[in-house]
Design an enzyme around this catalytic site. Structure first.
Site, short mmCIF file in Angstrom:
data_model
loop_
_atom_site.label_atom_id
_atom_site.label_comp_id
_atom_site.label_asym_id
_atom_site.label_seq_id
_atom_site.Cartn_x
_atom_site.Cartn_y
_atom_site.Cartn_z
N LEU A 171 -67.65 32.16 3.05
CA LEU A 171 -66.89 33.33 2.64
C LEU A 171 -65.45 33.10 3.13
O LEU A 171 -65.23 32.50 4.17
CB LEU A 171 -67.44 34.61 3.28
CG LEU A 171 -68.83 35.08 2.83
CD1 LEU A 171 -69.26 36.30 3.64
CD2 LEU A 171 -68.84 35.40 1.34
N ASP A 172 -64.49 33.59 2.37
CA ASP A 172 -63.10 33.47 2.80
C ASP A 172 -62.91 34.15 4.15
O ASP A 172 -63.66 35.07 4.50
CB ASP A 172 -62.17 34.12 1.77
CG ASP A 172 -62.23 33.44 0.41
OD1 ASP A 172 -62.54 32.24 0.37
OD2 ASP A 172 -61.97 34.12 -0.60
N LYS A 173 -61.89 33.73 4.88
CA LYS A 173 -61.61 34.29 6.19
C LYS A 173 -61.60 35.81 6.17
O LYS A 173 -62.22 36.46 7.02
CB LYS A 173 -60.27 33.76 6.70
CG LYS A 173 -59.79 34.42 7.98
CD LYS A 173 -58.36 34.03 8.31
CE LYS A 173 -57.83 34.83 9.49
NZ LYS A 173 -56.40 34.56 9.75
#
Length: 312
Positions: A137-139
């Site tokens: 998942l993106d940051k």
């Protein structure tokens, strides 16, 4: 090291090198195969080739798999919101702001650092810097993730993600109101031609197919609350697709509007549900995670139930 040999027959002729190897050496994911090819551990008739090399009948492919290097990453005690854990998998609700694995600018304080402290062992298929990591998942995207605690679990989960059999549902707060109550975005995605840290829509020939299904859960005039289901899982897929519709995710610093009405620490996007078949007994498991407080406050504000201090 372990070495395998593949003789290219008429069936394999014309196949990409990375695809052929990942199919014939079952313990390797395609990403791992591509890394081995890049490091010259895969050779065709004694010569290294690129991942997209097309095989020819009669050639011999030699695949050498080196021992997985111990992860030279420090274990760090970082609190994790664990939803489920057994000897094969760990499921957690990742908070916004947590980077998945060490990289330039993020040598520590990542999910991998936390996992190395929490778990006695993790899968090594993901490579030295990514033990246990099956998907990302993106940051600044929060939500439910599954981690593999051994190579067998990693391989099983990777195959499920590749077959698009994993249930992945997100919720997002976006700008504007979609013209329809539900729909599907089917548009290929590739690396942006000029800005290498971004992704962009492209033609089917130049990119990878990406499919996102969406449904409007609530409308607020200038904003909408959406449920989204991924059929594929490309980098930044939801963010790129929604932006292409003219409904970027609120707070998205890359694909959203430069001027934002609300103060958010990143995009209002949350992976709320994840379902998969257990690697050992194959029973279907499904887990849901609550969105972060920041997301819930904004949603309540838009519904007229929150306080106005969330606004600029």
């Amino acid at each position: 090291m372990a070495t395998s040999f593949i003789t290219v027959d008429e069936v394999l002729a014309g196949e990409r090198l990375d695809v052929a190897v990942s199919r014939h050496v079952e313990e390797l994911t395609r990403a791992r195969v591509q890394k081995l090819i890049a490091e010259d551990y895969v050779q065709v008739d004694g010569k290294p080739q690129k991942a997209n090399y097309r095989l020819r009948a009669g050639e011999t492919v030699e695949v050498t798999v080196p021992e997985v290097k111990p992860a030279e990453i420090a274990a760090e005690k970082i609190d994790l919101d664990i939803l489920y854990e057994d000897q094969d998998v760990l499921v957690l609700n990742k908070p916004k702001g947590l980077v998945i694995h060490p990289a330039a600018g993020h040598a520590g304080g990542t999910l991998v650092n936390a996992l190395l402290h929490h778990c006695d062992d993790l899968s090594g298929i993901g490579g030295e810097a990514r033990p246990g990591i099956v998907h990302r998942l993106d940051k600044d995207t929060s939500g439910v993730m599954v981690v593999a605690k051994n190579d067998r679990a990693h391989l099983s989960l990777s195959r499920q993600f590749k077959a698009h059999s994993v249930t992945r549902e997100y919720v997002a707060i976006v700008h504007g109101e979609p013209a329809v109550e539900q729909g599907t975005i089917d548009a290929a995605i590739a690396r942006h031609p000029k800005e290498r840290k971004k992704m962009a829509l492209t033609t089917a020939e130049k990119g990878r197919r990406a499919v996102t299904h969406f449904k409007v859960l609530d409308r607020f005039g200038e904003y909408s609350y959406l449920a989204l289901r991924l059929e594929t899982g490309r980098t930044h897929q939801i963010r790129v697709h929604l932006s292409s519709l003219g409904h970027p995710v609120v707070g998205d610093p890359v694909y959203g509007y430069k001027k934002q009405k609300f103060k958010l620490s990143g995009q209002a996007l949350h992976a709320r549900l994840l379902g998969f078949n257990h690697p050992t007994d194959h029973r279907y498991l499904e887990f849901a995670g609550e969105p972060p407080e920041e997301f819930r406050r904004l949603l309540n504000l838009l519904r007229g139930k929150g306080e106005a201090q969330d606004e600029d």
